[in-house]
Structure formats: structure tokens, C-alpha cells
Design a protein around this motif. Structure first.
Motif, PDB file in Angstrom:
ATOM      1  N   VAL A  51       0.303 -78.312 -25.534  1.00 42.79           N
ATOM      2  CA  VAL A  51       1.556 -77.910 -26.161  1.00 42.79           C
ATOM      3  C   VAL A  51       1.693 -76.389 -26.162  1.00 42.79           C
ATOM      4  CG1 VAL A  51       2.670 -77.756 -28.423  1.00 42.79           C
ATOM      5  CG2 VAL A  51       1.836 -79.968 -27.578  1.00 42.79           C
ATOM      6  N   GLY A  52       0.606 -75.694 -26.503  1.00 41.50           N
ATOM      7  CA  GLY A  52       0.646 -74.232 -26.541  1.00 41.50           C
ATOM      8  C   GLY A  52       1.005 -73.628 -25.192  1.00 41.50           C
ATOM      9  N   ASP A  53       0.397 -74.136 -24.124  1.00 41.45           N
ATOM     10  CA  ASP A  53       0.695 -73.616 -22.780  1.00 41.45           C
ATOM     11  C   ASP A  53       2.160 -73.819 -22.420  1.00 41.45           C
ATOM     12  OD1 ASP A  53      -1.872 -72.742 -22.318  1.00 41.45           O
ATOM     13  OD2 ASP A  53      -2.512 -74.583 -21.292  1.00 41.45           O
ATOM     14  N   GLN A  54       2.724 -74.956 -22.794  1.00 44.08           N
ATOM     15  CA  GLN A  54       4.101 -75.254 -22.401  1.00 44.08           C
ATOM     16  C   GLN A  54       5.112 -74.412 -23.168  1.00 44.08           C
ATOM     17  OE1 GLN A  54       4.978 -79.437 -21.326  1.00 44.08           O
ATOM     18  NE2 GLN A  54       2.941 -79.897 -22.115  1.00 44.08           N
ATOM     19  N   ILE A  55       4.840 -74.119 -24.429  1.00 43.68           N
ATOM     20  CA  ILE A  55       5.754 -73.241 -25.179  1.00 43.68           C
ATOM     21  C   ILE A  55       5.618 -71.805 -24.691  1.00 43.68           C
ATOM     22  CG2 ILE A  55       6.376 -72.369 -27.457  1.00 43.68           C
ATOM     23  CD1 ILE A  55       5.400 -75.002 -28.648  1.00 43.68           C
ATOM     24  N   GLU A  56       4.377 -71.378 -24.432  1.00 47.14           N
ATOM     25  CA  GLU A  56       4.155 -70.006 -23.962  1.00 47.14           C
ATOM     26  C   GLU A  56       4.800 -69.753 -22.600  1.00 47.14           C
ATOM     27  OE1 GLU A  56       0.273 -68.325 -24.082  1.00 47.14           O
ATOM     28  OE2 GLU A  56      -0.227 -69.233 -26.010  1.00 47.14           O
ATOM     29  N   GLU A  57       4.982 -70.811 -21.816  1.00 49.98           N
ATOM     30  CA  GLU A  57       5.599 -70.657 -20.499  1.00 49.98           C
ATOM     31  C   GLU A  57       7.004 -70.066 -20.599  1.00 49.98           C
ATOM     32  OE1 GLU A  57       6.295 -73.333 -16.453  1.00 49.98           O
ATOM     33  OE2 GLU A  57       5.845 -74.293 -18.361  1.00 49.98           O
ATOM     34  N   ASN A  88       7.869 -59.870 -20.852  1.00 50.97           N
ATOM     35  CA  ASN A  88       6.585 -59.271 -20.449  1.00 50.97           C
ATOM     36  C   ASN A  88       5.602 -59.259 -21.614  1.00 50.97           C
ATOM     37  OD1 ASN A  88       7.459 -58.635 -17.790  1.00 50.97           O
ATOM     38  ND2 ASN A  88       8.600 -56.880 -18.622  1.00 50.97           N
ATOM     39  N   MET A  89       5.744 -60.185 -22.500  1.00 50.44           N
ATOM     40  CA  MET A  89       4.941 -60.244 -23.718  1.00 50.44           C
ATOM     41  C   MET A  89       3.468 -60.477 -23.388  1.00 50.44           C
ATOM     42  SD  MET A  89       5.811 -62.797 -26.909  1.00 50.44           S
ATOM     43  CE  MET A  89       7.549 -62.346 -26.871  1.00 50.44           C
TER      44      MET A  89
END
Length: 546
Positions: free
Chosen positions: A110-116, A123-124
Motif C-alpha cells: 500500500v505504501g509503495d502505491q500511494i508514494e507512486e 521531486n519529494m
């Protein structure tokens, strides 16, 4: 309401040649303002979802915008390049899809998909991306955000997955949020949380929200404006107060008339018919073995459950996802092996029957599943699928086909449907065919497992009425499984309420509705949407527009 964010003028989307009509959407116009919730209402095929996909520039190649404009913050979406669309999507406009399991990638956390979302549009640095993601998870009220962050979609419930999709849509504070049937298959308590979240977003973020739905109770709960669509055209639009309480068009009135009541009718006279099903102490325990340093454990999916079903009775089984409803029915049918208990049908204990006898005993209990699209084989004709059951029990094919003709007429379809394939029918027609198939072997008990939860309100009303008529005509007993007490009230005589694998309340449907004893039952009733709206008496309104 703030400034106008979205303006659609004269939008027409063409269908491929040979379709049932020329246009998926025809001459549609609407506006969405900042801090405004606009609900687009209509049945399947009305053009609601096509409108939302056109706004997001996500139309499939087979569909073409032939005229009109979609102005988002002053830019015409229909004239932008794909690169321009990609820049807007996720940053300035975002979409919440109907089925979160297909909207999320099962291979990523879930974290990877939101961070995408942050990676694609900013450029965070990674540390800030994670911090913002955890804050989003907390904002959409996820329990234990660090655990959810590291989880995969399949490890979460349906309501949690929907909130993850909402978190992704909110990541960059878009000015326009499009939600396509976001609460259709959710439990009423989860649905209430999602709708409350939309109201909060309107106030705190000032976002304009286009909400696509077929549920007028949801409209009553959150809408500022309502657009009603039929066959790709807008037949009525106005403020929520106008459309809900003084609908002008005949189609709008038809939809409102089909809304399930929020009150149960008085109970029927006491059923003194013989008991056809007796469940005594039915229990299911899953044992998870130890492994990789993890201790073994037991999951009590169904705690000892007991109830009776009489001939001609409809017993509703109500509860949220994970409450044990489906486990109870699967154990009762021996689709999973019960850990303990008795299941007595016509003097025989199904729970202890050897497999050699089980096939014949199951003939007395047939089931109609939730999804009519997945319940029928797309490669076989309807006739072949209806006669399969009786033929397997030794009935000659010619005799079985005559029975099939009789039953399709009972479910209000023509004989010629027997030579057609499932893809030639609507969802409501398919569900009626599934009911006919279940009745082919003349069962004593019919189990309807969420059989109307995904149907349009008018089709839902029709199927519920059909089930009640068939019960009375054929002397059937029914188990009606649902997460929606409004639906249970339409067909049930008595009801069982389940929570965490346990029966927490039971009684006549009117008694449970009007005087619930358990806190969980009261919670379900309080979570039903649209409680501040009374369905108007349509007979007192002026004549409807054609």
C-alpha cells in the motif's frame, strides 16, 4: 459553493456501429463548483460512468467524443494531448474507482502505491514521501498506519482498500474528485464512513466532487446537486432538495419509487408450517499451523449457531463482511467441513452424511450467488445450463427442457432465451436466469447470497418481488443473506443478525427493525444512509414529464 471547477457543455460520446444506440452520452451539460458534491444518478447503461471516464480522458479507444467540451479550470480536456492529461490526472483531478481490488496492484505494498503518486508528480525525497503517505493513511482513518503502509491489498478488507484508493486520490489535494460507485458493495457502516469522508473533504479541502451512483439514499446523504441520466441523456437536474422531493421526470420518479424502505412492514401471521431445516450448534474453526517463527493459532470463524427454517418462511441473515454469514451458509451446504454441529434437512443430518449421499441431499438446497455475471458459463446456452442439474439427477433431457421453458416464464422471460448466451442479457435478466436454474431441481430451500447487492434499485425491486412471488407460489423456504437491513426488510419474515461469527440478535423483522436489542443491530440501523430524507408520496405530485 465556490468557483466553478468543471463545466461540461454539449458532450456527446459515440458508440461503435451496431450498438443498441448511437451515443453512450448525448448532449450532456453540467457544472461542478468548488466545495460542491454533484451526484450523477441512473441505472447501468445510462452513461454515468462514461461521463466520468470522459472527464478523466480515460475513455477506451472504441468510444469517441464527437462533440462538446469538457472545461477543467479553463482548459478543454477534449483538446489536450495525452501528456497534458497525464500531468493533470493525480495532481489536479483524481478518480476513485468502483472496485478497489482491481484498482490496486496486488504485487506492491500500500505504501509503495500511494508514494507512486508523489514520485510521478513531485521531486519529494523518499523520507518526506513516506511521512506524507502515513499522514494520508491517518487522514482516511486507517487503523495502525505503519502496519497498513507495509501491507498488500489482499491483506485488507474491502472498506480499507476503498479508503486506500481514496488516499491515493487525495495525495496531491486535487481540485476535482470523481468517485464512480465508491460504496456500492460496501457494508452500511463502512459506507457511512466513506460518505462522511466526502463531506469532510468538501469542507476542509474545498474540492469539487462528482459522485456517480444508483443509490438515492446515498444522494440524500451527501448531494448538493443531482443529475439524472437515462440512455445517455440527462432527463432531469437540479438541487438535491428539488430532485429528491419534487421529481419532475417519470424516470426519476421510477427510480425513487424503487428505493428500499427504511421501515419494516408489520410481521406476517406466525408460520406454523413444518420445519424444513434445523441447524443446531453449527461451528467452524480454522487452524493455522505454526511456521517461520510464528506460533500456530485458531480462528473461530463461526461460533455455535442454531436456528430453524419453516416451509414458506424467508429468514434473513444480516451482518457486515467478516460477520460469518457466508461461513454459516458454506458450512451448512458442506462446501466447507463444519467443525461441529448438526444440519437436519428432511430428517437427514447433512453434517454427518457420507460423500456418497451428500450429492442427493444437496438437491434439496440450491443457491443463487451474488454475481450473476460470474455465475453463468459464457460458452454455453442458457438452455444447456438450466437442464444440466435435472439431467445429472437422471431426468430425461426432453423433460428437463420442458421444465426450463416453464421456469423462464415464471421468472418473466420468453422461451427463446434458452437458445441465447449469457452475454446477451442484462444483469437483472441474468440474475432471474440464475434463480430459474436453482429451481430446476425443485429444492425445498433456496439460498440467496447477496443476490441483489450489485443490482440497480429498480432491478433490485423487481428481483425481490420475484423471489417473494416464487416463494409463495412454490412453497419454498428461503435463506436471504445480505449486509443491508433495508433489503432484508423487503422479503424477510424473521431475521438473524451476525457479528464476529456469532448470532447476536434474532426475531421477527418488524421487531428487530423497530426495537433492536443489541448495540450492533442499532449500529447497523443508524448507519443506513439517507435517514433525514422521507421518500415523497409520488401520487400527490403534478403529472410527470415524459
Amino acid at each position: 459553493m465556490g468557483d466553478t471547477i468543471l463545466t461540461i457543455r454539449g458532450l456527446t460520446v459515440d458508440l461503435p456501429k451496431g450498438g443498441d444506440r448511437a451515443h453512450a452520452v448525448q448532449d450532456l451539460s453540467l457544472t461542478v463548483g468548488a466545495g460542491e458534491i454533484v451526484c450523477i444518478v441512473g441505472e447501468s447503461g445510462s452513461g454515468k460512468s462514461i461521463t466520468s471516464f470522459a472527464t478523466m480522458a480515460l475513455l477506451p479507444r472504441a468510444l469517441n467524443v464527437s462533440s462538446g467540451e469538457i472545461l477543467f479550470e479553463g482548459q478543454d480536456i477534449t483538446k489536450m494531448s495525452e501528456a497534458g492529461h497525464a500531468k493533470l490526472r493525480g495532481s489536479r483531478m483524481a478518480m476513485i474507482f468502483q472496485e478497489p481490488m482491481t484498482a490496486l496492484n496486488p504485487c506492491y505494498t500500500v505504501g509503495d502505491q500511494i508514494e507512486e503518486v508523489f514520485q510521478a508528480h513531485t521531486n519529494m525525497p523518499k523520507a518526506e514521501r513516506k511521512s506524507r503517505t502515513l499522514a494520508l493513511l491517518e487522514e482516511v482513518r486507517m487503523p495502525d498506519p505503519p502496519r497498513i503502509y507495509a501491507s498488500f491489498p489482499h491483506q485488507l478488507s474491502g472498506g480499507q482498500r476503498q479508503r486506500i484508493v481514496i488516499a491515493m486520490a487525495l495525495a496531491l489535494n486535487p481540485s476535482l474528485l470523481i468517485a464512480d460507485e465508491p460504496t456500492t458493495a460496501l457494508d452500511v457502516t463502512t459506507q457511512a464512513q466513506i460518505l462522511a469522508m466526502f463531506r469532510t473533504l468538501r469542507k476542509t479541502k474545498g474540492a469539487g466532487i462528482m459522485l456517480v451512483t444508483h443509490d438515492f439514499d446515498v444522494v440524500a446523504e451527501v448531494a448538493d446537486k443531482v443529475v439524472v441520466m437515462q440512455h445517455g441523456c440527462v432527463v432531469e437536474q437540479g438541487t438535491a432538495e428539488e430532485v429528491l422531493n419534487r421529481p419532475r421526470h417519470a424516470y426519476t420518479r421510477q427510480l425513487i419509487d424503487a428505493v428500499p424502505g427504511r421501515k419494516a412492514d408489520a410481521a406476517r401471521s406466525e408460520n406454523r408450517n413444518p420445519v424444513v431445516l434445523a441447524v443446531d450448534g453449527l461451528e467452524k474453526i480454522y487452524r493455522v499451523p505454526a511456521g517461520f517463527g510464528r506460533p500456530g493459532r485458531e480462528v473461530h470463524a463461526l461460533k455455535p449457531a442454531s436456528f430453524e427454517l419453516r416451509r414458506g418462511e424467508t429468514l434473513g441473515i444480516v451482518g457486515e463482511s467478516g460477520s460469518g454469514k457466508s461461513t454459516l451458509v458454506r458450512a451448512m451446504l458442506r462446501l466447507i467441513e463444519p467443525s461441529a454441529g448438526k444440519i437436519i434437512v428432511d430428517g437427514h443430518d447433512i453434517a454427518r452424511a457420507p460423500y456418497s449421499q451428500l450429492r442427493m441431499l444437496r438437491r434439496d438446497i440450491q443457491i443463487v450467488f451474488q454475481d450473476p455475471y460470474g455465475s453463468l458459463n459464457p460458452r454455453r446456452t442458457i438452455g444447456d445450463q438450466l437442464v444440466e442439474g435435472p439431467v445429472n439427477f437422471g431426468v430425461p433431457r426432453r423433460e428437463a427442457m420442458e421444465k426450463a421453458r416453464e421456469l423462464v416464464r415464471i421468472v418473466r422471460l420468453d422461451d427463446e432465451v434458452l437458445n441465447r448466451y449469457p452475454n446477451q442479457f442484462s444483469g437483472g435478466q441474468r440474475q432471474r436466469l440464475c434463480i430459474a436454474r436453482a429451481l430446476m431441481v425443485e429444492p425445498k430451500i433456496l439460498v440467496a447470497d447477496e443476490a441483489v447487492s450489485a443490482l440497480d434499485v429498480s432491478v433490485q425491486k423487481e428481483v425481490l418481488r420475484l423471489l417473494a412471488e416464487i416463494r409463495d407460489r412454490m412453497g419454498l423456504s428461503m435463506l436471504f443473506i445480505t449486509h443491508d437491513l433495508r433489503v432484508a426488510a423487503q422479503v424477510s419474515d424473521n431475521v438473524i443478525v451476525m457479528s464476529k461469527g456469532e448470532i447476536v440478535e434474532r426475531g421477527a423483522i418488524a421487531s428487530v427493525f423497530h426495537n433492536p436489542q443489541h448495540p450492533y443491530t442499532r449500529q447497523l440501523l443508524e448507519a443506513m444512509p439517507g435517514q433525514g430524507w422521507e421518500v415523497p408520496d409520488l401520487s400527490t405530485l403534478p403529472p410527470a414529464d415524459a
